[in-house]
Design an enzyme around this catalytic site. Structure first.
Site, PDB file in Angstrom:
ATOM      1  N   LYS A 202     -38.203  16.556  13.749  1.00  0.00           N
ATOM      2  CA  LYS A 202     -38.927  16.190  15.180  1.00  0.00           C
ATOM      3  C   LYS A 202     -38.488  14.596  15.564  1.00  0.00           C
ATOM      4  O   LYS A 202     -37.864  13.845  14.765  1.00  0.00           O
ATOM      5  CB  LYS A 202     -40.538  16.260  14.883  1.00  0.00           C
ATOM      6  CG  LYS A 202     -41.012  17.566  14.606  1.00  0.00           C
ATOM      7  CD  LYS A 202     -40.929  18.683  15.848  1.00  0.00           C
ATOM      8  CE  LYS A 202     -41.136  19.962  15.982  1.00  0.00           C
ATOM      9  NZ  LYS A 202     -41.428  20.819  14.758  1.00  0.00           N
TER      10      LYS A 202
HETATM   11  C1  LIG Z   1     -42.226  21.992  14.840  1.00  0.00           C
HETATM   12  C2  LIG Z   1     -43.176  22.876  15.700  1.00  0.00           C
HETATM   13  C3  LIG Z   1     -44.547  23.092  14.974  1.00  0.00           C
HETATM   14  C4  LIG Z   1     -44.839  23.205  13.717  1.00  0.00           C
HETATM   15  O1  LIG Z   1     -45.149  22.103  13.080  1.00  0.00           O
HETATM   16  P1  LIG Z   1     -44.723  21.826  11.575  1.00  0.00           P
HETATM   17  O2  LIG Z   1     -45.101  20.460  11.058  1.00  0.00           O
HETATM   18  O3  LIG Z   1     -43.500  22.306  11.295  1.00  0.00           O
HETATM   19  O4  LIG Z   1     -45.677  22.710  10.953  1.00  0.00           O
HETATM   20  C5  LIG Z   1     -45.380  23.951  16.093  1.00  0.00           C
HETATM   21  N1  LIG Z   1     -45.294  24.149  17.310  1.00  0.00           N
HETATM   22  C6  LIG Z   1     -44.045  23.721  17.567  1.00  0.00           C
HETATM   23  C7  LIG Z   1     -43.790  23.901  19.187  1.00  0.00           C
HETATM   24  C8  LIG Z   1     -42.940  23.034  16.971  1.00  0.00           C
HETATM   25  O5  LIG Z   1     -41.677  22.759  17.319  1.00  0.00           O
END
Ligand SMILES: *Cc1c(COP(=O)(O)O)cnc(C)c1O
Length: 407
Positions: A202
């Site tokens: 992210k």
């Molecule tokens: C990455 C992501 C998540 C989940 O986040 P995690 O921290 O990996 O559990 C949820 N929704 C979207 C759209 C994502 O890209």
């Protein structure tokens, strides 16, 4: 040279370019060192408190709760809204599976809503049709999970107006849109709850982690309670409801604090990367980069484009293969959840009766390396590869003409 030697030579001359690798600022280690020197390793601790406060201030919300993942944050939001077995929850179809898995954790039923063209996000028309039908059936959803894809905000005004009409709360999945704005207001602050992810790929990362945000302080206090095994306040190890072990560790929150210091810088960098791709690729035949809606500012988490095979002569599959052969990590767009075997029984509402936007975006979409650590030289390698592939495959005179006109 034998194969292995060749491969080594290749890797030396063309090191792997990743899609969106972690990008540390260097200051993370100071926060971690402090946690170690005070032996505040776990549980929770001052970094967690400070990280929550910094996020809440950055977004202008009343409260934030640091948790172990974005998925955990969505699960907590659904728990706070008392989503139970058999309840319906609407969710964007074009997203990562993590948006919808927590619906299943609650034994509820997901209903998937298509995208629309200008934002790639939830179609207000499809949502309205779904809500009208649900109201007629007397089965309104307990929540609508709206995703802001690749940093681009959904059409929040329209979506909120429809949900308000039916009194259905929104959970804003802003896992990919930290640092983005919609009409000047931070992404993730529009729904009853907003969630963020600090997973490794992210825009900022704590290696793993998430955040649940809201102006409903009471609800977030309950989220803290649920996220620490729902231990009753007074009695010794007494529990009245089922809880989770979902809180963030004090060490990871330290990483998050250092990452918050560079968030705005990361947004600028990713936007610059997008602009460079745009300048070099937007004029190629059949290529369209993901739009940015008026009144929104995307963090451009991933530069994403669609490629029309008729006009470019190249399929997504072929371009992905060529990029991969060049040791470049590119990815298809998320596979819509209504097409997943996991959700084969779930209901789905398309944008229009004969217009399935998410399916088209999936068929034609591609994400390019977009990490904020990407160098100009690395980006040029990606750009050259895309240009070369398309110019050597153009299959009609029309597209050749178009191509020369723009270049
Ligand atoms: C990455 C992501 C998540 C989940 O986040 P995690 O921290 O990996 O559990 C949820 N929704 C979207 C759209 C994502 O890209």
């Amino acid at each position: 040279m034998n194969f292995t030697k060749k491969r080594w030579w290749y890797l030396l001359t063309k090191p792997r370019i990743f899609l969106s690798p972690p990008h540390m600022s260097g200051k993370e280690i100071d926060y971690i060192r402090e946690a170690f020197s005070t032996n505040w390793i776990a549980p929770l601790g001052p970094n967690v408190d400070a990280f929550e406060k910094e996020i809440a201030e950055y977004l202008g919300v009343k409260e934030a709760v640091a948790v172990s993942s974005g998925t955990a944050a969505i699960h907590l939001a659904l728990s706070l809204l008392e989503v139970k077995r058999g309840d319906k929850v609407f969710c964007s179809s074009l997203t990562f599976v993590a948006s919808a898995n927590p619906i299943l954790y609650q034994n509820a039923q997901p209903v998937f809503i298509d995208s629309e063209e200008t934002s790639w996000n939830m179609s207000p028309q499809a949502l309205e049709r779904a809500l009208i039908e649900a109201a007629i059936e007397g089965e309104l959803p307990k929540a609508v999970i709206v995703v802001n894809l690749y940093g681009q905000s959904a059409k929040m005004d329209e979506l909120m107006a429809i949900c308000n009409q039916y009194n259905v709360p929104i959970i804003e999945d802003a896992a990919e849109s930290l640092g983005s704005t919609y009409k000047g207001k931070p992404s993730g602050t529009f729904g009853r709850f907003g969630i963020f992810s600090f997973n490794g790929n992210k825009i900022i990362t704590t290696s793993a982690g998430g955040m649940l945000v809201s102006d409903d302080v009471e609800a977030l206090n309950r989220a803290r309670y649920l996220a620490t095994q729902a231990r009753d306040p007074s009695a010794n190890y007494q529990h009245s409801v089922m809880g989770f072990n979902y809180r963030m560790s004090n060490i990871l929150a330290g990483v998050g604090r250092a990452q918050m210091e560079v968030l705005d810088n990361r947004v600028e960098t990713r936007r610059r990367i997008f602009d460079r791709y745009y300048l070099q690729l937007a004029n190629l035949p059949g290529i369209n980069l993901m739009p940015e809606m008026l009144y929104t500012r995307s963090n451009r988490w991933l530069t994403t484009l669609t490629i029309n095979e008729d006009h470019s002569g190249v399929s997504v599959k072929h371009l992905l293969k060529v990029l991969n052969d060049e040791n470049i990590e590119a990815r298809p767009v998320w596979k819509p959840l209504h097409l997943q075997p996991l959700f084969k029984d779930a209901k789905y509402y398309s944008h229009k009766e004969n217009e399935h936007v998410a399916e088209r975006l999936f068929a034609e979409g591609l994400c390019l390396p977009s990490g904020s650590g990407l160098t100009v030289q690395e980006q040029n390698r990606v750009i050259d590869c895309v240009k070369r592939t398309i110019s050597s495959n153009i299959n009609s005179e029309k597209t050749i003409l178009e191509n020369t006109r723009y270049s």
